[in-house]
Design an enzyme around this catalytic site. Sequence first.
Site, mmCIF file in Angstrom:
data_model
loop_
_atom_site.group_PDB
_atom_site.id
_atom_site.type_symbol
_atom_site.label_atom_id
_atom_site.label_comp_id
_atom_site.label_asym_id
_atom_site.label_seq_id
_atom_site.Cartn_x
_atom_site.Cartn_y
_atom_site.Cartn_z
ATOM 1 N N CYS A 2 4.388 -8.189 -0.506
ATOM 2 C CA CYS A 2 3.742 -9.173 -1.350
ATOM 3 C C CYS A 2 3.900 -10.533 -0.671
ATOM 4 O O CYS A 2 4.772 -10.706 0.164
ATOM 5 C CB CYS A 2 4.334 -9.253 -2.756
ATOM 6 N N ARG A 27 0.733 -8.795 4.018
ATOM 7 C CA ARG A 27 1.915 -8.341 3.282
ATOM 8 C C ARG A 27 1.556 -7.470 2.090
ATOM 9 O O ARG A 27 2.446 -6.930 1.423
ATOM 10 C CB ARG A 27 2.717 -9.541 2.775
ATOM 11 N N TRP A 75 1.560 -6.030 -3.339
ATOM 12 C CA TRP A 75 1.598 -4.647 -2.884
ATOM 13 C C TRP A 75 2.383 -3.926 -3.970
ATOM 14 O O TRP A 75 3.589 -4.131 -4.119
ATOM 15 C CB TRP A 75 2.306 -4.555 -1.535
ATOM 16 N N ASN A 99 8.501 -11.521 -5.086
ATOM 17 C CA ASN A 99 8.502 -10.480 -4.048
ATOM 18 C C ASN A 99 9.815 -9.722 -4.174
ATOM 19 O O ASN A 99 10.857 -10.346 -4.374
ATOM 20 C CB ASN A 99 8.482 -11.101 -2.645
ATOM 21 N N GLY A 100 9.784 -8.411 -3.986
ATOM 22 C CA GLY A 100 11.028 -7.637 -4.046
ATOM 23 C C GLY A 100 11.026 -6.691 -5.230
ATOM 24 O O GLY A 100 9.975 -6.449 -5.851
ATOM 25 N N GLU A 483 3.757 8.963 17.254
ATOM 26 C CA GLU A 483 3.092 7.680 17.041
ATOM 27 C C GLU A 483 1.566 7.880 16.954
ATOM 28 O O GLU A 483 0.910 7.256 16.118
ATOM 29 C CB GLU A 483 3.484 6.715 18.174
ATOM 30 N N LYS A 487 -0.652 6.864 13.691
ATOM 31 C CA LYS A 487 -1.834 5.989 13.755
ATOM 32 C C LYS A 487 -3.016 6.647 13.068
ATOM 33 O O LYS A 487 -3.711 6.026 12.287
ATOM 34 C CB LYS A 487 -2.235 5.684 15.207
ATOM 35 N N GLU A 490 -2.568 6.787 9.270
ATOM 36 C CA GLU A 490 -2.587 5.456 8.660
ATOM 37 C C GLU A 490 -4.004 4.929 8.451
ATOM 38 O O GLU A 490 -4.306 4.384 7.403
ATOM 39 C CB GLU A 490 -1.879 4.436 9.578
ATOM 40 N N HIS A 506 7.127 28.205 16.244
ATOM 41 C CA HIS A 506 8.079 28.377 15.146
ATOM 42 C C HIS A 506 7.487 27.935 13.806
ATOM 43 O O HIS A 506 8.219 27.567 12.894
ATOM 44 C CB HIS A 506 9.363 27.593 15.440
ATOM 45 N N LYS A 605 1.630 -4.705 6.089
ATOM 46 C CA LYS A 605 2.106 -4.981 7.436
ATOM 47 C C LYS A 605 3.620 -5.156 7.473
ATOM 48 O O LYS A 605 4.290 -4.721 8.387
ATOM 49 C CB LYS A 605 1.402 -6.257 7.922
HETATM 50 C C1 G6P Z 1 5.153 -1.036 8.119
HETATM 51 C C2 G6P Z 1 4.028 -1.320 9.081
HETATM 52 C C3 G6P Z 1 4.255 -0.544 10.367
HETATM 53 C C4 G6P Z 1 5.619 -0.868 10.950
HETATM 54 C C5 G6P Z 1 6.739 -0.656 9.940
HETATM 55 C C6 G6P Z 1 8.052 -1.248 10.427
HETATM 56 O O1 G6P Z 1 5.110 0.281 7.710
HETATM 57 O O2 G6P Z 1 2.775 -0.974 8.505
HETATM 58 O O3 G6P Z 1 3.247 -0.868 11.291
HETATM 59 O O4 G6P Z 1 5.851 -0.066 12.056
HETATM 60 O O5 G6P Z 1 6.430 -1.325 8.713
HETATM 61 O O6 G6P Z 1 7.901 -2.624 10.516
HETATM 62 P P1 G6P Z 1 8.686 -3.563 11.513
HETATM 63 O O7 G6P Z 1 8.123 -4.939 11.254
HETATM 64 O O8 G6P Z 1 10.134 -3.470 11.125
HETATM 65 O O9 G6P Z 1 8.438 -3.091 12.889
#
Ligand code: G6P
Length: 610
Positions: A2, A27, A75, A99-100, A483, A487, A490, A506, A605
């Site tokens: 947020c 955020r 969020w 926030n929080g 990764e 991606k 996501e 397995h 983010k």
């Molecule tokens: C969120 C973001 C990811 C990121 C993760 C960790 O899930 O969408 O892209 O990898 O947080 O964030 P950081 O800022 O600690 O790398």
Amino acid sequence: MCGIVGAVAERNITAILLEGLKRLEYRGYDSAGVAVFTNDEKLERMRRPGKVSELERALDAEPLLGRLGIAHTRWATHGAPCERNAHPHFSGDLAVVHNGIIENYEALREQLKALGYVFTSDTDTEVIAHLLSHKLKDLADLTVALKATVKELHGAYGLAVISAKQPDRLVAARSGSPLVIGLGLGENFLASDQLALRQVTDRFMYLEEGDIAEIRRDSVQIWDLNGKDVEREVVQYRDGAEAADKGEFRHYMLKEIHEQPAVVQRTLEGRLSQNQVLVQAFGPQAAELFAKVRNVQIVACGTSYHAGMVARYWLEELAGIPCQVEVASEFRYRKVVVQPDSLFVTISQSGETADTLAALRNAKELGFLASLAICNVGISSLVRESDLTLLTQAGREIGVASTKAFTTQLVGLLLLTLSLGQVRGTLGEGVEAKLVEELRRLPARLGEALAMDNTVEKIAELFAEKNHTLFLGRGAQFPVAMEGALKLKEISYIHAEAYPAGELKHGPLALVDNDMPVVTVAPNNELLEKLKSNLQEVRARGGQLIVFADEKAGMTNGEGTHVVHMPHIHDILSPILYTIPLQLLSYYVAVLKGTDVDQPRNLAKSVTVE
Ligand code: G6P
């Protein structure tokens, strides 16, 4: 998560709040709202589900004009993303943004209901508004009442409050969720990230844990955790606000993918000598501390966690140092046995991820030798609270799905591996000089991989109608496969799982059929022949294979097998290079599916809540 923005000024502040919210959308972006003490002296609000642009449209139709206000982009944690749950929350003459997460909100809610307060949302935040209102009955001053209120809150908060009864001020409290005050001339501001305020000021004061602040037009007063009147340092940013436009690209994510050669280059700058890594890049005490390191514990979340998993292969293979890697949300709640002389390493793009930060704070109590943050934001909490730091130079990353932050983290982790090996004398003969040479060539290699953009775009068509995919890799390519799968899920919302290729038989092989594409990264290393056998197992079950293979790996297109040839690269650096086509693949699949690439549904983010 947020985002919070607040302002107290002599001019109309609504446009400032809206601009701040747009800059904070990374955020969270499921609803947004603003509360203003209007020019006709009423506290009014406008809230809208959806993105900030929805709120902007509503405010265009029905403007709110005033000189004091707070705003929020949400969020959702407690309660669906709808207007009723959007912030600011009101109680009597008060408006609150938060926030929080307030962990004891259920108990507080019951107490406040018994006192006659009526709840109109499902949020934890509304209890703060009512509790503060209640405190104000005895303690007439807003700041004094806020100090009493936060004593009863358990959990994490960044709070901003305004009241129609004391419209000369904005009050704020920080515990577990960052807040920064922006200083203007005859006007002051508040936000959860300085980026939100760069259009109005370049002077900032960061609140510390437990701080309460009273912000007026011409003064700022801060009290610390113990209620002591304190001054916080004023930080001035001289560089202009970073360019945040997409340039020639359709999405930020594509722009950020294409920035990788440049930002990798920047991350290496000043950190290499002729044939060595400069250990002092990690801080003046790094050489002395690194000499004592016998173990490494890495903790991170999301994409940053995958970077840590790659580093484990490097640290053990090149520097001979045992390494453990764990997601922060698990590490922080586990009884951890700390190996002697362990370096605690966090990896984070934002430096504000709640679980990673909490894990660092726990680690300080556990007897680690020292802490090191590999981070992209120099002014973040993680950097401020760590003993050593290596800043990645990825620049601002706006796409929610991390790309350039990841590859620069990998570069940082390879520098760490070589530094530890150098100081401890555990690197093989000539290894460091060779890898330094290869690192210098890396930006050019990444450029070559990016030139395959059109080829990957065509391959993406194979995925547009699929619902499931499998990503395979062996060795340090296994985290690269993870990764790649992350991606894809996501941003295209296609279910994607990653497996070490040897585990295929397995279990996951049972899923393989013509509708489940299998993506593989195949550099030319000693695991190649084993990987080829795994791929035969897939083909034998009718699975469609997409293989990103070294040009020298001897793999060719065939029935159901699509091979994309990658430039040859030193095996140690291959996880960085092979990440690129997987990023492009997920990007183009998402574009074909028409999803919101830069702001995928339900994600944010910067995850500043647990
Ligand atoms: C969120 C973001 C990811 C990121 C993760 C960790 O899930 O969408 O892209 O990898 O947080 O964030 P950081 O800022 O600690 O790398």
